[in-house]
Design a protein around this motif. Structure first.
Motif, short mmCIF file in Angstrom:
data_model
loop_
_atom_site.label_atom_id
_atom_site.label_comp_id
_atom_site.label_asym_id
_atom_site.label_seq_id
_atom_site.Cartn_x
_atom_site.Cartn_y
_atom_site.Cartn_z
N MET A 26 0.85 -1.17 0.00
CA MET A 26 0.00 0.00 0.00
C MET A 26 0.90 1.23 0.00
O MET A 26 1.88 1.28 0.72
N TYR A 27 0.56 2.22 -0.80
CA TYR A 27 1.35 3.44 -0.88
C TYR A 27 0.42 4.64 -0.80
O TYR A 27 -0.61 4.67 -1.48
N TYR A 28 0.77 5.60 0.06
CA TYR A 28 0.04 6.85 0.15
C TYR A 28 0.96 7.97 -0.33
O TYR A 28 2.10 8.06 0.11
N LYS A 29 0.43 8.83 -1.19
CA LYS A 29 1.21 9.95 -1.70
C LYS A 29 1.59 10.91 -0.59
O LYS A 29 2.69 11.43 -0.55
N ASN A 30 0.64 11.17 0.33
CA ASN A 30 0.88 12.12 1.41
C ASN A 30 -0.10 11.83 2.55
O ASN A 30 -0.93 10.93 2.46
N CYS A 31 0.02 12.61 3.62
CA CYS A 31 -0.84 12.39 4.78
C CYS A 31 -2.31 12.71 4.50
O CYS A 31 -3.19 12.11 5.12
N ASP A 32 -2.58 13.60 3.57
CA ASP A 32 -3.98 13.85 3.20
C ASP A 32 -4.62 12.57 2.66
O ASP A 32 -5.76 12.26 2.97
N ALA A 77 -8.29 7.98 3.59
CA ALA A 77 -8.55 6.54 3.65
C ALA A 77 -8.96 6.09 5.05
O ALA A 77 -9.35 4.94 5.25
N GLY A 78 -8.90 7.01 6.02
CA GLY A 78 -9.26 6.67 7.40
C GLY A 78 -8.20 5.86 8.12
O GLY A 78 -8.50 5.18 9.09
N ASP A 79 -6.95 5.93 7.65
CA ASP A 79 -5.89 5.12 8.22
C ASP A 79 -4.91 5.90 9.10
O ASP A 79 -3.90 5.35 9.51
N PHE A 130 1.51 3.59 11.92
CA PHE A 130 2.63 3.27 12.80
C PHE A 130 3.66 2.45 12.04
O PHE A 130 3.31 1.67 11.14
N GLU A 131 4.91 2.63 12.41
CA GLU A 131 5.99 1.89 11.78
C GLU A 131 5.68 0.41 11.78
O GLU A 131 5.24 -0.14 12.79
N GLY A 132 5.84 -0.22 10.64
CA GLY A 132 5.53 -1.64 10.49
C GLY A 132 4.17 -1.89 9.88
O GLY A 132 3.89 -3.00 9.41
N GLU A 133 3.29 -0.90 9.88
CA GLU A 133 1.97 -1.06 9.27
C GLU A 133 2.06 -0.82 7.76
O GLU A 133 2.92 -0.06 7.30
N PRO A 134 1.17 -1.47 7.00
CA PRO A 134 1.15 -1.22 5.55
C PRO A 134 0.93 0.26 5.27
O PRO A 134 0.08 0.90 5.89
N GLY A 135 1.71 0.82 4.37
CA GLY A 135 1.57 2.22 3.99
C GLY A 135 2.50 3.16 4.73
O GLY A 135 2.73 4.28 4.29
N TYR A 136 3.03 2.71 5.87
CA TYR A 136 3.97 3.56 6.61
C TYR A 136 5.26 3.71 5.81
O TYR A 136 5.76 2.76 5.22
N ARG A 137 5.78 4.92 5.80
CA ARG A 137 7.12 5.16 5.26
C ARG A 137 7.69 6.38 5.96
O ARG A 137 6.94 7.27 6.40
N PRO A 138 9.00 6.43 6.12
CA PRO A 138 9.63 7.53 6.84
C PRO A 138 9.29 8.91 6.30
O PRO A 138 9.22 9.88 7.05
N GLY A 139 9.02 9.02 5.00
CA GLY A 139 8.68 10.31 4.41
C GLY A 139 7.38 10.90 4.94
O GLY A 139 7.14 12.10 4.81
#
Length: 83
Positions: free
Chosen positions: A1-7, A12-14, A18-27
Motif C-alpha cells: 500500500m502506498y500513500y502519496k501524502n498524509c492527506d 482513507a481513514g488510516d 505506525f511503523e511496520g503497518e502497511p503504507g507507513y514510510r519515513p517520508g
C-alpha cells in the motif's frame, strides 16, 4: 500500500500510521517517532495519547469514526478502542 501524502492517509481513514503497518514510510513521519500522519500542529484535531487519556476525557469506549480514534487505541482491531 502506498500513500502519496498524509492527506491521502487521512482520506482513507488510516491515520495515524505506525511503523511496520502497511503504507507507513519515513517520508510521512515528520518527527521520526514511528507514528506518521499523526494529529497535531494546532489544527484542532482531537488526539489521545493512550486509553488513560480517553477515559479521563469521558470518551471511552471510542469507536472508529469518533474524533480521536486511532488504531493504537484499538488493540484487537474491532473498531472499538479502550474497551
Amino acid at each position: 500500500m502506498y500513500y502519496k501524502n498524509c492527506d491521502a492517509v487521512r482520506a482513507a481513514g488510516d491515520a495515524p500510521l505506525f511503523e511496520g503497518e502497511p503504507g507507513y514510510r519515513p517520508g510521512l513521519d515528520r518527527d521520526g517517532d514511528g507514528e506518521a500522519c499523526e494529529p497535531g500542529g494546532g489544527n484542532g484535531d482531537v488526539y489521545y495519547a493512550n486509553c488513560t487519556a480517553v477515559r479521563a476525557a469521558g470518551a471511552a469506549p471510542i469507536r472508529r469514526g469518533d474524533p480521536g480514534y486511532s488504531r493504537k487505541l484499538d488493540r484487537d482491531g474491532d473498531g472499538i478502542g479502550c474497551e
